[in-house]
Design a protein around this motif. Sequence first.
Motif, PDB file in Angstrom:
ATOM      1  N   ARG A 131      -6.255  14.124  -1.841  1.00 39.44           N
ATOM      2  CA  ARG A 131      -4.775  13.629  -1.114  1.00 39.44           C
ATOM      3  C   ARG A 131      -5.142  12.272   0.093  1.00 39.44           C
ATOM      4  O   ARG A 131      -4.567  11.569  -0.390  1.00 39.44           O
ATOM      5  CB  ARG A 131      -4.503  14.888  -0.746  1.00 39.44           C
ATOM      6  CG  ARG A 131      -3.442  15.994  -1.744  1.00 39.44           C
ATOM      7  CD  ARG A 131      -2.908  16.940  -1.901  1.00 39.44           C
ATOM      8  NE  ARG A 131      -1.985  16.173  -0.821  1.00 39.44           N
ATOM      9  CZ  ARG A 131      -0.838  17.463   0.623  1.00 39.44           C
ATOM     10  NH1 ARG A 131      -1.535  18.616   0.587  1.00 39.44           N
ATOM     11  NH2 ARG A 131       0.278  16.849   0.953  1.00 39.44           N
ATOM     12  N   PHE A 132      -5.944  12.755   0.535  1.00 43.57           N
ATOM     13  CA  PHE A 132      -5.942  11.978   2.046  1.00 43.57           C
ATOM     14  C   PHE A 132      -6.256  10.423   1.921  1.00 43.57           C
ATOM     15  O   PHE A 132      -5.743   9.236   2.148  1.00 43.57           O
ATOM     16  CB  PHE A 132      -6.281  12.380   3.430  1.00 43.57           C
ATOM     17  CG  PHE A 132      -7.391  11.719   4.223  1.00 43.57           C
ATOM     18  CD1 PHE A 132      -6.016  12.015   5.497  1.00 43.57           C
ATOM     19  CD2 PHE A 132      -8.330  10.315   4.182  1.00 43.57           C
ATOM     20  CE1 PHE A 132      -5.932  10.843   6.335  1.00 43.57           C
ATOM     21  CE2 PHE A 132      -8.662  10.117   5.482  1.00 43.57           C
ATOM     22  CZ  PHE A 132      -8.034   9.806   6.591  1.00 43.57           C
ATOM     23  N   GLU A 152      -6.213   9.381  -1.504  1.00 45.44           N
ATOM     24  CA  GLU A 152      -4.920   8.976  -2.463  1.00 45.44           C
ATOM     25  C   GLU A 152      -4.191   7.654  -1.089  1.00 45.44           C
ATOM     26  O   GLU A 152      -3.773   6.852  -1.161  1.00 45.44           O
ATOM     27  CB  GLU A 152      -4.054   9.091  -3.150  1.00 45.44           C
ATOM     28  CG  GLU A 152      -5.107   9.721  -4.183  1.00 45.44           C
ATOM     29  CD  GLU A 152      -4.092  10.678  -4.900  1.00 45.44           C
ATOM     30  OE1 GLU A 152      -3.032  11.153  -5.154  1.00 45.44           O
ATOM     31  OE2 GLU A 152      -5.484  11.068  -6.015  1.00 45.44           O
ATOM     32  N   PHE A 153      -3.816   8.892  -0.154  1.00 41.31           N
ATOM     33  CA  PHE A 153      -2.994   8.528   0.651  1.00 41.31           C
ATOM     34  C   PHE A 153      -3.129   7.116   1.962  1.00 41.31           C
ATOM     35  O   PHE A 153      -2.790   6.318   1.508  1.00 41.31           O
ATOM     36  CB  PHE A 153      -2.718   9.598   1.864  1.00 41.31           C
ATOM     37  CG  PHE A 153      -1.282   8.634   3.257  1.00 41.31           C
ATOM     38  CD1 PHE A 153       0.237   8.926   2.403  1.00 41.31           C
ATOM     39  CD2 PHE A 153      -1.955   8.769   3.900  1.00 41.31           C
ATOM     40  CE1 PHE A 153       0.559   8.872   3.840  1.00 41.31           C
ATOM     41  CE2 PHE A 153      -0.986   8.324   5.389  1.00 41.31           C
ATOM     42  CZ  PHE A 153       0.894   7.815   4.788  1.00 41.31           C
ATOM     43  N   SER A 154      -4.587   7.149   2.170  1.00 38.67           N
ATOM     44  CA  SER A 154      -4.932   6.044   2.416  1.00 38.67           C
ATOM     45  C   SER A 154      -4.427   4.939   1.670  1.00 38.67           C
ATOM     46  O   SER A 154      -4.726   3.679   2.651  1.00 38.67           O
ATOM     47  CB  SER A 154      -6.702   6.474   3.337  1.00 38.67           C
ATOM     48  OG  SER A 154      -7.163   5.407   4.276  1.00 38.67           O
ATOM     49  N   LYS A 191      -2.671   4.043  -0.929  1.00 41.68           N
ATOM     50  CA  LYS A 191      -1.727   3.885  -0.355  1.00 41.68           C
ATOM     51  C   LYS A 191      -1.125   2.992   0.336  1.00 41.68           C
ATOM     52  O   LYS A 191      -0.431   2.203   0.563  1.00 41.68           O
ATOM     53  CB  LYS A 191      -1.403   4.362  -0.900  1.00 41.68           C
ATOM     54  CG  LYS A 191       0.428   3.944  -1.781  1.00 41.68           C
ATOM     55  CD  LYS A 191       1.020   5.243  -1.703  1.00 41.68           C
ATOM     56  CE  LYS A 191       2.387   5.069  -3.024  1.00 41.68           C
ATOM     57  NZ  LYS A 191       3.200   6.175  -3.277  1.00 41.68           N
ATOM     58  N   HIS A 192      -1.651   2.899   1.651  1.00 43.98           N
ATOM     59  CA  HIS A 192      -0.880   2.400   3.131  1.00 43.98           C
ATOM     60  C   HIS A 192      -1.568   1.769   3.971  1.00 43.98           C
ATOM     61  O   HIS A 192      -1.198   0.764   4.756  1.00 43.98           O
ATOM     62  CB  HIS A 192      -0.229   3.393   3.351  1.00 43.98           C
ATOM     63  CG  HIS A 192       1.104   4.637   3.145  1.00 43.98           C
ATOM     64  ND1 HIS A 192       1.950   4.039   2.593  1.00 43.98           N
ATOM     65  CD2 HIS A 192       1.204   5.898   1.674  1.00 43.98           C
ATOM     66  CE1 HIS A 192       3.375   4.857   1.910  1.00 43.98           C
ATOM     67  NE2 HIS A 192       1.860   5.525   1.982  1.00 43.98           N
ATOM     68  N   HIS A 237      -9.503   4.646   6.336  1.00 45.01           N
ATOM     69  CA  HIS A 237      -9.313   5.953   6.566  1.00 45.01           C
ATOM     70  C   HIS A 237      -9.098   6.454   7.976  1.00 45.01           C
ATOM     71  O   HIS A 237      -8.090   6.872   8.238  1.00 45.01           O
ATOM     72  CB  HIS A 237     -10.607   7.621   6.175  1.00 45.01           C
ATOM     73  CG  HIS A 237     -10.811   6.816   4.602  1.00 45.01           C
ATOM     74  ND1 HIS A 237      -9.461   7.012   3.501  1.00 45.01           N
ATOM     75  CD2 HIS A 237     -11.702   6.944   3.727  1.00 45.01           C
ATOM     76  CE1 HIS A 237      -9.941   6.553   2.044  1.00 45.01           C
ATOM     77  NE2 HIS A 237     -11.543   7.117   2.539  1.00 45.01           N
ATOM     78  N   THR A 248      -6.046   5.505   8.644  1.00 42.95           N
ATOM     79  CA  THR A 248      -4.761   6.212   8.013  1.00 42.95           C
ATOM     80  C   THR A 248      -4.971   7.441   9.576  1.00 42.95           C
ATOM     81  O   THR A 248      -3.859   8.220   9.362  1.00 42.95           O
ATOM     82  CB  THR A 248      -4.734   6.528   7.092  1.00 42.95           C
ATOM     83  OG1 THR A 248      -5.539   5.646   5.969  1.00 42.95           O
ATOM     84  CG2 THR A 248      -3.998   7.638   5.990  1.00 42.95           C
TER      85      THR A 248
END
Length: 126
Positions: free
Chosen positions: A16-17, A19-21, A23-24, A28, A31
């Motif tokens: 999850r981390f 994917e979030f990282s 994306k934004h 890492h 993020t």
Amino acid sequence: MDSFITIRFKRKTAKRFQEFSKKHFKTHTETMEAILDFFFYNEISPKEKLGPTGRTIEAKLLKRINAVIAIMRDVEKTQTKPTVAMIQSLFETEQPSKKPLIVEKKYAEEKKKVRFREKQNLNNDL
């Protein structure tokens, strides 16, 4: 260059981390710094709730708006329309129906025509 350290996460949380990282942010590290800064500067804990969400606020507003509309319709039915009808009836002009005038009895009797008259005899007077 900064050195790296290993932190152990469960596989599901790490995915999850990542994917979030992706994306934004670029890395890492960026993020994680952004996440930590967010909680630090806003003085909130990730465990506390921030309050109602946009959907719940919208639902509550729609309910209140519907209640206000219902109140306005009720006011219109019970107050505005009857008042307007009363005011309109005051301003409407109807021609009064022609009623016979009321005349006092003594004047009414004077105006009556005599139906019978005595015959005058011209011969008797001679």
